[in-house]
Design an enzyme around this catalytic site. Structure first.
Site, PDB file in Angstrom:
ATOM      1  N   LYS A   1      43.213  32.532  64.731  1.00 13.73           N
ATOM      2  CA  LYS A   1      44.066  33.510  64.052  1.00 13.73           C
ATOM      3  C   LYS A   1      43.752  34.948  64.472  1.00 13.73           C
ATOM      4  O   LYS A   1      44.658  35.762  64.685  1.00 13.73           O
ATOM      5  CB  LYS A   1      43.926  33.369  62.530  1.00 13.73           C
ATOM      6  CG  LYS A   1      44.835  34.352  61.795  1.00 13.73           C
ATOM      7  CD  LYS A   1      44.907  34.151  60.311  1.00 13.73           C
ATOM      8  CE  LYS A   1      45.850  35.186  59.702  1.00 13.73           C
ATOM      9  NZ  LYS A   1      46.023  35.042  58.277  1.00 13.73           N
TER      10      LYS A   1
ATOM     11  N   MET B   1      62.457  -6.035  61.416  1.00 10.85           N
ATOM     12  CA  MET B   1      61.818  -6.534  62.634  1.00 10.85           C
ATOM     13  C   MET B   1      60.531  -7.297  62.302  1.00 10.85           C
ATOM     14  O   MET B   1      60.235  -8.333  62.900  1.00 10.85           O
ATOM     15  CB  MET B   1      61.516  -5.359  63.578  1.00 10.85           C
ATOM     16  CG  MET B   1      60.987  -5.788  64.920  1.00 10.85           C
ATOM     17  SD  MET B   1      62.097  -6.961  65.733  1.00 10.85           S
ATOM     18  CE  MET B   1      63.002  -5.879  66.824  1.00 10.85           C
TER      19      MET B   1
ATOM     20  N   GLU C   1      55.836  18.872  59.119  1.00 14.61           N
ATOM     21  CA  GLU C   1      55.510  19.149  60.527  1.00 14.61           C
ATOM     22  C   GLU C   1      55.825  17.960  61.430  1.00 14.61           C
ATOM     23  O   GLU C   1      56.138  18.138  62.606  1.00 14.61           O
ATOM     24  CB  GLU C   1      54.039  19.545  60.678  1.00 14.61           C
ATOM     25  CG  GLU C   1      53.684  20.925  60.129  1.00 14.61           C
ATOM     26  CD  GLU C   1      53.329  20.904  58.648  1.00 14.61           C
ATOM     27  OE1 GLU C   1      53.498  19.849  57.990  1.00 14.61           O
ATOM     28  OE2 GLU C   1      52.879  21.947  58.134  1.00 14.61           O
TER      29      GLU C   1
ATOM     30  N   PHE D   1      38.040  26.750  55.522  1.00 12.93           N
ATOM     31  CA  PHE D   1      39.253  26.265  54.855  1.00 12.93           C
ATOM     32  C   PHE D   1      40.354  26.009  55.896  1.00 12.93           C
ATOM     33  O   PHE D   1      40.663  26.871  56.703  1.00 12.93           O
ATOM     34  CB  PHE D   1      39.722  27.286  53.820  1.00 12.93           C
ATOM     35  CG  PHE D   1      41.021  26.890  53.167  1.00 12.93           C
ATOM     36  CD1 PHE D   1      41.100  25.750  52.374  1.00 12.93           C
ATOM     37  CD2 PHE D   1      42.176  27.633  53.366  1.00 12.93           C
ATOM     38  CE1 PHE D   1      42.299  25.357  51.793  1.00 12.93           C
ATOM     39  CE2 PHE D   1      43.386  27.250  52.786  1.00 12.93           C
ATOM     40  CZ  PHE D   1      43.442  26.102  51.996  1.00 12.93           C
ATOM     41  N   GLN D   2      40.904  24.838  55.859  1.00 14.48           N
ATOM     42  CA  GLN D   2      41.968  24.407  56.770  1.00 14.48           C
ATOM     43  C   GLN D   2      41.582  24.504  58.244  1.00 14.48           C
ATOM     44  O   GLN D   2      42.425  24.750  59.093  1.00 14.48           O
ATOM     45  CB  GLN D   2      43.276  25.157  56.484  1.00 14.48           C
ATOM     46  CG  GLN D   2      43.840  24.796  55.116  1.00 14.48           C
ATOM     47  CD  GLN D   2      45.282  25.202  54.919  1.00 14.48           C
ATOM     48  OE1 GLN D   2      45.719  26.207  55.447  1.00 14.48           O
ATOM     49  NE2 GLN D   2      46.008  24.433  54.130  1.00 14.48           N
TER      50      GLN D   2
HETATM   51  C1  LIG Z   1      54.957   4.398  61.599  1.00 16.66           C
HETATM   52  C2  LIG Z   1      55.113   2.929  61.796  1.00 16.66           C
HETATM   53  N1  LIG Z   1      54.616   2.062  60.878  1.00 16.66           N
HETATM   54  C3  LIG Z   1      54.782   0.744  61.042  1.00 16.66           C
HETATM   55  C4  LIG Z   1      55.446   0.234  62.123  1.00 16.66           C
HETATM   56  C5  LIG Z   1      55.621  -1.271  62.315  1.00 16.66           C
HETATM   57  N2  LIG Z   1      57.052  -1.642  62.269  1.00 16.66           N
HETATM   58  C6  LIG Z   1      57.808  -1.804  63.368  1.00 16.66           C
HETATM   59  S1  LIG Z   1      59.390  -2.170  63.056  1.00 16.66           S
HETATM   60  C7  LIG Z   1      59.105  -2.158  61.395  1.00 16.66           C
HETATM   61  C8  LIG Z   1      60.208  -2.448  60.423  1.00 16.66           C
HETATM   62  C9  LIG Z   1      61.247  -1.412  60.411  1.00 16.66           C
HETATM   63  O1  LIG Z   1      62.077  -1.653  59.307  1.00 16.66           O
HETATM   64  P1  LIG Z   1      63.457  -0.938  59.122  1.00 16.66           P
HETATM   65  O2  LIG Z   1      63.339   0.513  59.301  1.00 16.66           O
HETATM   66  O3  LIG Z   1      64.051  -1.367  57.842  1.00 16.66           O
HETATM   67  O4  LIG Z   1      64.289  -1.463  60.367  1.00 16.66           O
HETATM   68  P2  LIG Z   1      64.882  -2.895  60.709  1.00 16.66           P
HETATM   69  O5  LIG Z   1      63.882  -3.592  61.561  1.00 16.66           O
HETATM   70  O6  LIG Z   1      65.135  -3.619  59.419  1.00 16.66           O
HETATM   71  O7  LIG Z   1      66.137  -2.604  61.461  1.00 16.66           O
HETATM   72  C10 LIG Z   1      57.765  -1.859  61.125  1.00 16.66           C
HETATM   73  C11 LIG Z   1      57.167  -1.803  59.773  1.00 16.66           C
HETATM   74  C12 LIG Z   1      55.923   1.188  63.071  1.00 16.66           C
HETATM   75  N3  LIG Z   1      56.558   0.810  64.175  1.00 16.66           N
HETATM   76  N4  LIG Z   1      55.769   2.511  62.863  1.00 16.66           N
END
Ligand SMILES: Cc1ncc(C[n+]2csc(CCOP(=O)(O)OP(=O)(O)O)c2C)c(N)n1
Length: 582
Positions: free
Chosen positions: A162, A489, A50, A112-113
């Protein structure tokens, strides 16, 4: 004519011109899916999860400017939409999410749900409804669409018990209903923070713009010697690109944008200086720090843009145009504001404004652009190279979708966005896992435009199950994985601010994304050189199926320039500044 509630749902979607629904069935929503079965004219995209459906509805909306629609069942189906709804909410994207709940007598009994999805989504929807009486169903769905797309857009959730979907009711088809007075009441329930910090309630009527506010704005613009335009996602939502181009031409100012504003102003123009803020260009950050008037159009001054708000645009008066009075004086105190639809504001101002010239100021900003260009190593694969080559091969005509991280910033910096609705990214919530679902939504809506999702390896593995959806739907989207084998990042922050303690950011576990993609019916290849990448890109652009390119880059590549969190944007730095300071 008497029809069931489930049929009312489908007919109401048809009233709104809905041609596509992204969703996932289950017990509570079965009646609605049964009604949908008879309506082949509406295309239903069954996602793997979803969350993917919610992001797809969001991507559909961002690519088209129309309302995106998603369906989910009660309980976990509904809660799985939450991240997608929050993503749309933070970026003001019009989405209608329809969920079904347990029968009315079972509500509130831990059935349920059963989940209180209207309670859960209250803070992340523009408005939400629970329908317990079939007589209210059609009006509620019509209002949901009206609210989602009117004023400052946003997601609206309609939860339907529902038994309501099984009950019969009289129904008449009413094509595309206009906004009702009641909807406007909801739109206008906003507060404005005055410069003394107190709040006042404001009634907004999106079409009526105050003449006094317009006159004040014009006075400020006329008095400015060093104006700078800062444009955000509001200009895209308002469809104001043409008016913006005319306005910029008239006032002769440099233009920067936020992540959400990409494409509102043509990124190939001479006076465009790139993004503002944490990973903005030096020309934008230094220019805004020096300007004497900052004209902010459809922006909300996020902390990622402003750095230290006390030191943001310190030499400037700030003039803000926005449809949402709640945005005025929220994150930064402004000197003047015009509230209303920014398209109409710009039309009005353009009518009243003479042409201005700021040759010296423009020359000064051009010098910044020349002195501080974005740059990256001349050899080898790197995020910037991947994006720049993609720009060249797609002639700047693709819709670029991103996930969140370094790759997202490179996609924002190195692809030039010429038109609105061509850069789709989770700006406000920063949702990893957004891009693939969103690109399915965008590619479904825009069959003749190449859609490319640019992901990091961390983001890709979050929702890569949606490659199966793209394959089943025969969507020729391209999925680029900027694979640095790390959560880049976060690692960048660990390198710069946590003395290289790489806690939980290394992903080097050998997951084979090419094999995974092929197993889900896509074409795929892994590339480690520029030549291999170009070849794969050519193949991908010709492919009629989804095509995944796993691009191996260095784990320590960084996004430059950067403003340290909370620092003034005038302190923007890059690698050479670090070397020089040692
Ligand atoms: C759902 C979620 N969890 C954690 C984060 C924190 N976060 C921001 S950027 C990042 C790293 C992303 O890594 P990647 O997809 O390998 O991209 P890169 O920065 O290496 O290009 C994280 C963990 C987020 N933004 N969203």
């Amino acid at each position: 004519m008497k029809v069931t509630g489930a049929e009312v749902v489908i007919q109401c979607l048809k009233e709104q011109g809905v041609d596509t629904i992204f969703g996932y069935p289950g017990g509570a929503i079965l009646n609605v899916y049964d009604a949908l079965y008879k309506h082949e004219e509406i295309h239903h995209v069954l996602t793997s999860h979803e969350q993917g459906a919610a992001h797809a509805a969001d991507g559909y909306a961002r690519a088209t400017g129309k309302v995106g629609v998603c369906f989910a069942t009660s309980g976990p189906g509904a809660t799985n939409l939450v991240t997608g709804i929050a993503t749309a909410y933070m970026d003001s994207i019009p989405v209608v999410a329809i969920t079904c709940n347990v029968n009315v007598p079972l509500l509130g009994k831990d059935s349920f749900q059963e989940i209180d999805i209207t309670g859960i989504t209250m803070p992340i929807t523009k408005h939400n409804f629970i329908v317990k009486d079939v007589k209210n169903l059609a009006t509620t769905i019509r209002r949901a669409f009206s609210i989602a797309k009117t004023g400052r857009p946003g997601p609206v959730l309609v939860d339907i018990a529902k038994d309501v979907t099984g009950a019969e009711v009289d129904y008449d088809f009413i094509p595309q209903k206009k906004t009702t007075k009641k909807d406007n009441d909801i739109l206008s329930r906003v507060h404005r923070v005055k410069s003394d910090g107190t709040k006042e309630e404001i009634k907004i009527e999106s079409t009526v713009i105050s003449n006094r506010e317009l006159e004040d704005a014009i006075k400020l613009i006329k008095a400015a010697d060093k104006p700078f335009v800062f444009v955000g996602g509001g200009a895209i939502l308002a469809d104001a690109d043409k008016e913006l181009a005319e306005f910029v031409e008239k006032i002769d100012a440099p233009v920067c944008d936020s992540l959400m504003g990409k494409g509102a102003y043509d990124g190939t123009k001479e006076n465009y200086t790139g993004m503002l803020g944490m990973h903005g260009t030096k020309a934008s950050n230094l220019g805004v720090s020096e300007c004497d008037l900052l004209i902010a159009i459809g922006v909300r001054f996020s902390d990622r843009v402003m750095g230290n708000p006390k030191k943001f645009a310190q030499n400037a008066k700030i003039l803000q145009f926005d449809i949402d009075p709640a945005e005025i004086n929220k994150n930064i105190k402004v000197d003047s504001a015009v509230i209303g639809d920014v398209k109409v504001i710009l039309q009005e101002i353009n009518k009243k404004l003479d042409t201005h010239q700021h040759n010296e100021w423009i020359k000064h900003i051009e010098e910044y652009k020349e002195k501080f260009p974005l740059s990256y190593p001349k050899v080898g694969l790197s995020g910037p190279y991947l994006v720049e080559k993609l720009y060249e091969k797609t002639k700047g005509e693709a819709i670029i979708v991103t996930e969140v991280g370094q790759h997202q910033m490179w996609a924002a910096q190195y692809y030039k966005y010429k038109k609105p609705h061509t850069f789709l990214s989770s700006g406000g919530l920063g949702t990893m896992g957004y891009g693939l679902g969103a690109s399915i939504g965008a590619q479904t809506a825009k069959k003749d435009t190449q859609v490319v999702n640019i992901a990091g390896d961390g983001c890709f593995r979050m929702n890569m199950n949606e490659i199966a959806t793209a394959s089943r739907e025969k969507l020729p989207l391209i999925q680029i994985i900027v694979n640095n084998h790390v959560l880049g990042m976060v690692r960048q922050w660990q390198t710069l601010f946590y003395e290289k303690r790489y806690s939980a950011t290394v992903l080097d576990d050998g997951v084979d994304y090419v094999a995974i993609a092929k197993a889900m019916g896509a074409e795929a290849s892994r590339v480690t050189t520029r030549e291999e990448y170009e070849k794969a890109l050519d193949e991908a652009l010709k492919s009629k199926k989804p095509y995944v390119i796993d691009c191996i880059i260095n784990s320590d590549d960084k996004v430059w320039p950067m403003v340290a969190p909370g620092a003034p944007i005038s302190e923007v730095f890059d690698e050479s500044d670090i070397k020089n300071s040692k």
